[in-house]
Design an enzyme around this catalytic site. Structure first.
Site, short mmCIF file in Angstrom:
data_model
loop_
_atom_site.label_atom_id
_atom_site.label_comp_id
_atom_site.label_asym_id
_atom_site.label_seq_id
_atom_site.Cartn_x
_atom_site.Cartn_y
_atom_site.Cartn_z
N THR A 40 -33.97 -24.96 35.05
CA THR A 40 -32.74 -25.63 35.49
C THR A 40 -31.52 -24.85 35.03
O THR A 40 -31.50 -24.27 33.93
CB THR A 40 -32.66 -27.07 34.96
OG1 THR A 40 -32.59 -27.06 33.53
CG2 THR A 40 -33.87 -27.88 35.40
N ILE A 70 -35.73 -35.16 30.00
CA ILE A 70 -36.70 -36.21 30.32
C ILE A 70 -36.03 -37.31 31.13
O ILE A 70 -36.59 -37.83 32.10
CB ILE A 70 -37.30 -36.79 29.02
CG1 ILE A 70 -38.03 -35.71 28.23
CG2 ILE A 70 -38.26 -37.94 29.33
CD1 ILE A 70 -38.42 -36.13 26.82
N ASP A 218 -44.55 -53.08 27.29
CA ASP A 218 -44.65 -54.52 27.06
C ASP A 218 -43.75 -55.34 27.99
O ASP A 218 -43.68 -56.56 27.87
CB ASP A 218 -44.33 -54.86 25.60
CG ASP A 218 -42.90 -54.48 25.20
OD1 ASP A 218 -42.23 -53.79 25.99
OD2 ASP A 218 -42.47 -54.88 24.10
N GLU A 271 -27.12 -39.48 28.18
CA GLU A 271 -26.28 -39.28 29.36
C GLU A 271 -25.27 -40.43 29.43
O GLU A 271 -25.66 -41.60 29.52
CB GLU A 271 -27.15 -39.26 30.63
CG GLU A 271 -28.23 -38.17 30.60
CD GLU A 271 -27.66 -36.79 30.42
OE1 GLU A 271 -26.73 -36.42 31.16
OE2 GLU A 271 -28.14 -36.06 29.53
#
Length: 299
Positions: A40, A70, A218, A271
């Site tokens: 990237t 990620i 969960d 972010e």
């Protein structure tokens, strides 16, 4: 030999000079496993490479970078139709690697790459913000968010995750609480928050374990609100202990709404997202990820 499915490694540009990773990729290719690498350069590259992975019928896409890398791939995967969605693998190559660290993913590149390709795929939750943005690890707001955003790159390169904490000590003079209201099922809180953590995962900001009991499968989010003026002791506690700190208000919720009279900024896996209203909900089993057999984040 049976033909193996393609793995596409999407590597953050900062990690291109990693000799150990290069050797690991060559070793696995020599064993007969096809691995393609894309690097990237600017925003949007990760999503573009993911579209290429779908066209190539890649079984796995590997996020090679930190929490931001990620996050970009998790967001792009979440917007794909489930039938064409590759499995996510993780190569921790960033500064803090908060998600990978709390998930127990190896730091050594070959071990991490082998897990990313051969590990068992498990369905994990994502958190969705205002119906469109996702995070895989944690959303943080308040003083901790400002510190994470402002920490100099040179300090992060030199000291890794602890750089956030050190920079925080240097900026204690800017300490200011955010006035807000947080509501969810059977939960209603209003007041001044020095820091807020909404965790799918457990830690952020270079190892601050704001949500030490969070699980990623969960169907729930862990909320932590730091209200005490003793922020230094609270952050020290979160770095050194998994026990719930008395200065933190905690709740476990499937969704929550945060409103503020003033603009707030939340970091979604690092972010930033600014606004005065945030609706955060769980997207259960939103994607498949290859994780260690005894991953502490799994129920």
């Amino acid at each position: 030999m049976e033909q193996q499915a393609l793995t596409l490694v999407i590597l953050n540009g900062k990690g291109v000079d990693n000799d150990a990773l290069r050797e690991a990729i060559y070793a696995l290719r020599a064993e007969g496993y096809p691995i393609a690498v894309r690097v990237t350069w600017e925003a949007g590259d990760g999503e573009r490479y993911l579209q290429e992975a779908v066209r190539l019928n890649a079984a796995t896409v590997v996020a090679g970078g930190g929490d931001g890398t990620i996050n970009e791939l998790a967001n792009a995967l979440a917007h794909l139709p489930a039938a064409s969605r590759p499995v996510l693998g993780i190569l921790p190559l960033g500064t803090a690697n908060d998600f990978a660290s709390s998930a127990g993913i190896p730091e050594e590149p070959e071990a991490a790459l082998r897990l990313a390709i051969f590990g068992k795929a498990v369905n994990i939750d994502l958190a969705r913000v205002n119906g469109e943005r996702y995070f895989i690890n944690m959303a943080t707001g308040g003083f901790g968010t400002r510190i994470t955003t402002e920490t100099p790159e040179k300090l992060k390169s030199a000291l890794g995750g602890v750089s956030y904490f050190i920079h925080g000590l240097m900026r204690m003079d800017t300490l200011k609480a955010d006035s807000c209201a947080i509501a969810g099922p059977d939960f209603d809180w209003r007041g001044d928050a020095l820091a807020i953590g909404v965790g799918n995962g457990r830690q952020a900001g270079g190892g601050q374990r704001l949500c030490p009991r969070a699980l990623i499968n969960d169907g729930l989010l862990d909320l932590s609100i730091v209200t005490s003026q003793e922020l230094l002791s609270t952050l020290l506690h979160s770095l050194t202990s998994d026990e719930q700190n008395p200065n933190i208000i905690a709740a476990t919720l499937p969704w929550l709404k945060i409103t503020s009279p003033n603009e707030m900024t939340f970091n979604l896996d690092g972010e930033p997202l600014s606004g005065t209203e945030f609706y955060i909900e769980v997207a259960p089993g939103a994607l498949a990820c290859r994780l260690p057999p005894l991953c502490p984040l799994l129920a």
